[in-house]
Design an enzyme around this catalytic site. Structure first.
Site, PDB file in Angstrom:
ATOM      1  N   LYS A 176       0.825  -1.193   0.000  1.00  0.00           N
ATOM      2  CA  LYS A 176       0.000   0.000   0.000  1.00  0.00           C
ATOM      3  C   LYS A 176       0.866   1.252   0.000  1.00  0.00           C
ATOM      4  O   LYS A 176       1.914   1.313   0.654  1.00  0.00           O
ATOM      5  CB  LYS A 176      -0.908   0.005   1.229  1.00  0.00           C
ATOM      6  CG  LYS A 176      -1.862  -1.179   1.301  1.00  0.00           C
ATOM      7  CD  LYS A 176      -2.932  -1.113   0.230  1.00  0.00           C
ATOM      8  CE  LYS A 176      -3.961  -2.213   0.387  1.00  0.00           C
ATOM      9  NZ  LYS A 176      -5.080  -2.085  -0.554  1.00  0.00           N
ATOM     10  N   HIS A 307     -10.522  -8.436  -7.588  1.00  0.00           N
ATOM     11  CA  HIS A 307     -10.246  -7.939  -6.241  1.00  0.00           C
ATOM     12  C   HIS A 307     -10.766  -8.891  -5.163  1.00  0.00           C
ATOM     13  O   HIS A 307     -11.925  -9.311  -5.187  1.00  0.00           O
ATOM     14  CB  HIS A 307     -10.914  -6.566  -6.070  1.00  0.00           C
ATOM     15  CG  HIS A 307     -10.942  -6.075  -4.662  1.00  0.00           C
ATOM     16  ND1 HIS A 307     -12.075  -6.086  -3.874  1.00  0.00           N
ATOM     17  CD2 HIS A 307      -9.949  -5.563  -3.884  1.00  0.00           C
ATOM     18  CE1 HIS A 307     -11.789  -5.595  -2.679  1.00  0.00           C
ATOM     19  NE2 HIS A 307     -10.513  -5.268  -2.656  1.00  0.00           N
TER      20      HIS A 307
END
Length: 375
Positions: A176, A307
């Site tokens: 991230k 996802h």
């Protein structure tokens, strides 16, 4: 000679899966969300008169789980007496039953669990994995891990986790980014790239937290790290902005996980807003809708990296014509009795019929409410 079968029993349940530690991505560090502590699931279990059964699920993070369950309860009676083969007909029937709340978001996410359960049932009855039932192009899919790369973990923790994951057969690592301090983002990317080496696939995910200028600047600085993609650099609905980045950057742009319908994905595809599309079957309404979307994506030559929910998406990715990726998350492991296997950078499609998963005793223990329809 075929025998007519009908749906006789439907069980809906909602369960709360607690996360071991609070999870933070860039949305937390920009003050837009609080750390995530649980994932709420909607399970649909369907049984027919001839004894065939299927299971499907949808989910919500932070908010929306109770709404999915409430909507599913309102329309599920319409399943009773229907032929389970008629998945498209059933989807349309339930969609019209809840037409006043629209055709995206919670309304169709509630239907997703039911739609997935019907596909699971149909594949099981055929004695095939869901991937084989749909028409697989491959028996394994290249896989990357996300759950080890969140921003609540220090860089050293991310490195340690990456080492373990790669040893376990994971093929790529995603971390991230999107912090208010872009220099810290770059430090973390440089650190993990140095740690895993230049041959291991590496992705980054900004979780929609950059504006257009920042995304372009960061995209140019990230070019040096040979990334597989930059994910969600902009607001999910900024199709034009994503299209510009995809056009001017060498690194592919991936997005789509937050879009909640085929229509929204069609807008992204039409705008040339990504190189790699990342739909989520539970979020867009199930497998019926995912297959429509995948056909559009393939026609435009897009890569595919669904996802979350690898238990579902492994099968759908295996049935995509172009070599895809599947996202590895270990969060859902306690919900199921079975485990997906990884080897040499790929996730193996199980040979068990249907999705190849059954609910664990722990999933039953985490169930907070359930309702049943039919005999």
């Amino acid at each position: 000679m075929s025998t007519v079968d009908v749906i006789r029993h439907v069980k809906l349940s909602t369960a709360r899966l607690p996360l071991a530690v609070p999870i933070s991505d860039a949305k937390v560090f920009t003050g837009r969300q609080k750390p995530m502590t649980e994932v709420v699931f909607l399970f649909a279990e369907i049984t027919t008169e001839l004894g065939h059964s299927g299971i499907g699920f949808s989910y919500s993070k932070r908010a929306g789980g109770p709404a999915q369950y409430a909507h599913a309860k309102e329309v599920a009676q319409g399943l009773i007496g229907e032929d389970p083969n008629d998945i498209g007909k059933i989807y349309t029937k339930l969609l019209w039953a809840g037409a006043s709340v629209g055709r995206s978001g919670v309304a169709t996410q509630a239907l997703a669990a039911i739609d997935i359960a019907l596909y699971d049932l149909k594949a099981k009855r055929a004695g095939l994995s869901l991937a084989k039932f749909l028409g697989a192009y491959r028996d394994s899919v290249q896989t990357y891990n996300t759950s080890g790369g969140f921003l609540n973990a220090s860089l050293d923790e991310v490195k340690d986790r990456a080492t373990v994951l790669l040893d376990e057969g994971i093929g790529g690592i995603k971390i991230k980014v999107g912090l208010p301090d872009s220099a810290e983002d770059l430090r973390r990317v440089a650190g993990i790239r140095e740690h895993i080496g230049w041959d291991v696939p590496l992705m980054v995910d900004a979780n929609q937290q950059w504006d257009r200028a920042t995304a372009l600047r960061m995209g140019r600085q990230l070019e040096q790290y040979n990334l597989i993609w930059i994910e969600e650099p902009l607001d999910a609905y900024d199709f034009e902005g994503h299209a510009h980045l995809a056009n001017v950057l060498d690194t592919p742009i991936a997005t789509g996980e937050m879009l909640a319908s085929v229509a929204e994905h069609k807008g992204l595809i039409t705008a040339n807003g990504c190189d790699i599309i990342q739909p989520d079957a539970p979020r867009v309404g199930g497998i019926t809708q995912f297959l429509r979307l995948a056909a559009l994506a393939d026609e435009r030559g897009l890569g595919l990296a669904p996802h979350f929910a690898m238990e579902i998406h492994l099968h759908l990715a295996a049935a995509y014509p172009r070599e895809p990726w599947v996202e590895h998350f270990d969060w859902l492991d306690p919900l199921f009795n079975e485990r997906l296997e990884t080897k040499d950078g790929r996730m193996l499609v199980p040979d068990r019929p249907g999705l190849g998963v059954t609910l664990s005793d722990q999933a039953r223990a985490w169930t907070t409410e359930s309702v049943e329809f039919g005999a």
